[in-house]
Design a protein around this motif. Structure first.
Motif, PDB file in Angstrom:
ATOM      1  N   ARG A  42       0.842  -1.221   0.000  1.00 20.03           N
ATOM      2  CA  ARG A  42       0.000   0.000   0.000  1.00 20.03           C
ATOM      3  C   ARG A  42       0.865   1.254   0.000  1.00 20.03           C
ATOM      4  NH1 ARG A  42      -3.463  -3.053   3.556  1.00 20.03           N
ATOM      5  NH2 ARG A  42      -2.428  -2.146   5.366  1.00 20.03           N
ATOM      6  N   GLU A  43       1.973   1.199   0.734  1.00 14.45           N
ATOM      7  CA  GLU A  43       2.902   2.335   0.749  1.00 14.45           C
ATOM      8  C   GLU A  43       3.423   2.634  -0.650  1.00 14.45           C
ATOM      9  OE1 GLU A  43       5.061   1.643   4.887  1.00 14.45           O
ATOM     10  OE2 GLU A  43       6.502   2.063   3.264  1.00 14.45           O
ATOM     11  N   GLU A  44       3.827   1.583  -1.360  1.00 10.22           N
ATOM     12  CA  GLU A  44       4.358   1.752  -2.725  1.00 10.22           C
ATOM     13  C   GLU A  44       3.283   2.307  -3.651  1.00 10.22           C
ATOM     14  OE1 GLU A  44       7.469   1.352  -3.837  1.00 10.22           O
ATOM     15  OE2 GLU A  44       8.024   0.837  -1.786  1.00 10.22           O
ATOM     16  N   GLN A  45       2.096   1.722  -3.517  1.00 13.99           N
ATOM     17  CA  GLN A  45       0.971   2.123  -4.349  1.00 13.99           C
ATOM     18  C   GLN A  45       0.678   3.602  -4.129  1.00 13.99           C
ATOM     19  OE1 GLN A  45      -2.347  -0.325  -3.405  1.00 13.99           O
ATOM     20  NE2 GLN A  45      -3.797   0.827  -4.629  1.00 13.99           N
ATOM     21  N   GLU A  46       0.687   4.016  -2.876  1.00 15.94           N
ATOM     22  CA  GLU A  46       0.361   5.397  -2.547  1.00 15.94           C
ATOM     23  C   GLU A  46       1.455   6.348  -3.034  1.00 15.94           C
ATOM     24  OE1 GLU A  46      -1.556   5.519   1.207  1.00 15.94           O
ATOM     25  OE2 GLU A  46      -1.653   7.710   1.203  1.00 15.94           O
ATOM     26  N   ARG A  47       2.687   5.911  -2.910  1.00 11.86           N
ATOM     27  CA  ARG A  47       3.821   6.720  -3.369  1.00 11.86           C
ATOM     28  C   ARG A  47       3.722   6.950  -4.884  1.00 11.86           C
ATOM     29  NH1 ARG A  47       8.738   5.481  -5.175  1.00 11.86           N
ATOM     30  NH2 ARG A  47       8.387   3.238  -5.002  1.00 11.86           N
ATOM     31  N   ALA A 290      -4.393  -4.906  -0.925  1.00 10.04           N
ATOM     32  CA  ALA A 290      -3.155  -5.685  -1.039  1.00 10.04           C
ATOM     33  C   ALA A 290      -2.224  -5.092  -2.096  1.00 10.04           C
ATOM     34  CB  ALA A 290      -3.484  -7.130  -1.391  1.00 10.04           C
ATOM     35  N   GLY A 291      -2.663  -4.023  -2.795  1.00 10.49           N
ATOM     36  CA  GLY A 291      -1.766  -3.382  -3.765  1.00 10.49           C
ATOM     37  C   GLY A 291      -2.336  -3.155  -5.151  1.00 10.49           C
TER      38      GLY A 291
END
Ligand code: 5AD
Ligand code: FES
Length: 349
Positions: A42-47, A290-291
């Protein structure tokens, strides 16, 4: 447990794992590990994409298919399938309806229907391109020669979806008739990339004979191809296929692999698929958490929706296009994300 956490940290840092590491990670996954994986995903997705979830309008324009994939409900030998083929005017009017609902990507999907010749499909693309210069046109119509793919591209198609299904040649031949090969499938994907399409590939989770080692090969192939989109969803048996008695793929493993793909290819466009929504009432929401960052509501005319059945119990076969769009928007808002109707080109170009 700590050892596997380390593998996830390594995946995030190096954006890759070896085949051995993939198999170990997949075999030893646990709810705790998944929780950790999903928070990083989720962090990567949000970034990369913020809280944006992209909407694509899916038009299933023909369910005729000359192939005979063992898992698929629209395989040639399934005499029970009610076949349909939309004409060009109907397809155009689906696009117009979709445009009015805010869609700026149309995904045209079909079986390998011999009635849609290269010239006919190219003409269709040309007509859509003319009416919708600001939209992305995605084709998902199987294997063609490189020259045909180029013709569709020149006619105005931007993206192409073609799942590799499984990277392993012998596993591929357990799921397909002898006329199809994994090698040929991969060649199509390289051809599409070479022409300049934004390419989507992917595979089913839980197909017969699949093992963690085979999934490891799929993950390594994704890394190698580095596609703009990856579609994965659970295998779901269809009652009129040779795999009718095989168990479906699980929600749990599908979510785990969605998270892994988000960490490996942070910028990839990753749909929460209809198959995921079919095996669990909140499958698509869980996929996003989950992404995943794409959903593809159905724009096919209501009269044929119930006939594009690759697997049993498919959701959204009774809804109007506007209903599906609204339903998905509500579901996405409810988990703290927003739907975006922009073209949504991949950042991974
Ligand atoms: N269950 C889940 N997915 C399926 N597909 C085909 N048949 C099934 C099934 N029984 C997937 C394949 C294909 C995509 C369009 O749908 O991966 O590439
Ligand atoms: Fe089709 Fe919910 S997405 S009804």
């Amino acid at each position: 447990m700590d050892r596997y956490i380390t593998l996830i940290d390594k995946l995030k840092k190096e954006r890759a794992l070896s085949a051995k590491e993939w198999a170990v990670l997949i075999k030893n996954r646990s709810p705790k590990l998944s929780e950790y994986l999903f928070s990083l995903a989720r962090e990567e997705q949000e970034r990369c994409y913020g809280k944006d979830i992209f909407l694509r309008g899916l038009i299933e324009f023909s369910n005729y298919c000359k192939n005979d994939c063992l898992y698929c409900g629209i395989r040639r030998s399934n005499r029970a399938a009610r076949r349909y083929r939309l004409d060009e005017d109907t397809i155009l009017s689906c696009c117009h309806e979709g445009y009015g609902l805010g869609f700026r990507t149309f995904v045209l999907q079909s079986g390998e229907d011999a009635a849609f010749t290269e010239a006919r499909l190219a003409n269709l693309v040309r007509r859509i391109r003319k009416d919708f210069p600001d939209c992305a046109i995605t084709l998902s119509a199987g294997e063609w020669s490189k020259a045909s793919y180029r013709t569709f591209f020149d006619a105005g198609a931007n993206r192409y979806l073609l799942r590799h299904e499984t990277r392993n040649d012998s596993h591929y031949s357990m799921l397909h008739p002898p006329s199809l090969s994994a090698k040929k499938r991969r060649q199509c994907l390289w051809n599409l990339k070479d022409i300049g399409y934004q390419v989507g590939t992917g595979f089913m989770i839980g197909t017969p004979y699949q093992t963690p080692e085979l999934l490891a090969e799929d993950m390594i192939f994704l890394k190698e191809l580095n596609p703009q989109m990856v579609g994965i969803g659970p295998f779901i048996p269809h009652r009129d296929t040779p795999f009718k008695n095989e168990p479906a793929g699980t929600l749990e493993l599908t979510l785990f692999l969605l998270g892994c793909i988000r960490l490996m290819l942070p910028k990839v466009l990753l749909p929460a698929t209809t198959a995921l929504g079919t095996i669990h009432p909140e499958g698509r929401e869980l996929g996003i958490l989950a992404g995943a960052n794409v959903v593809m509501p159905n724009l096919s005319p209501k009269s044929v929706r119930g006939d594009y059945l690759l697997y049993d119990n498919k959701i959204c076969t009774g809804e109007e296009s506007a209903q599906c769009r609204d339903c998905l928007e509500k579901r996405i808002n409810a988990i703290g994300y927003r739907t975006v109707t922009a073209r949504g080109d991949s950042l991974n170009l």
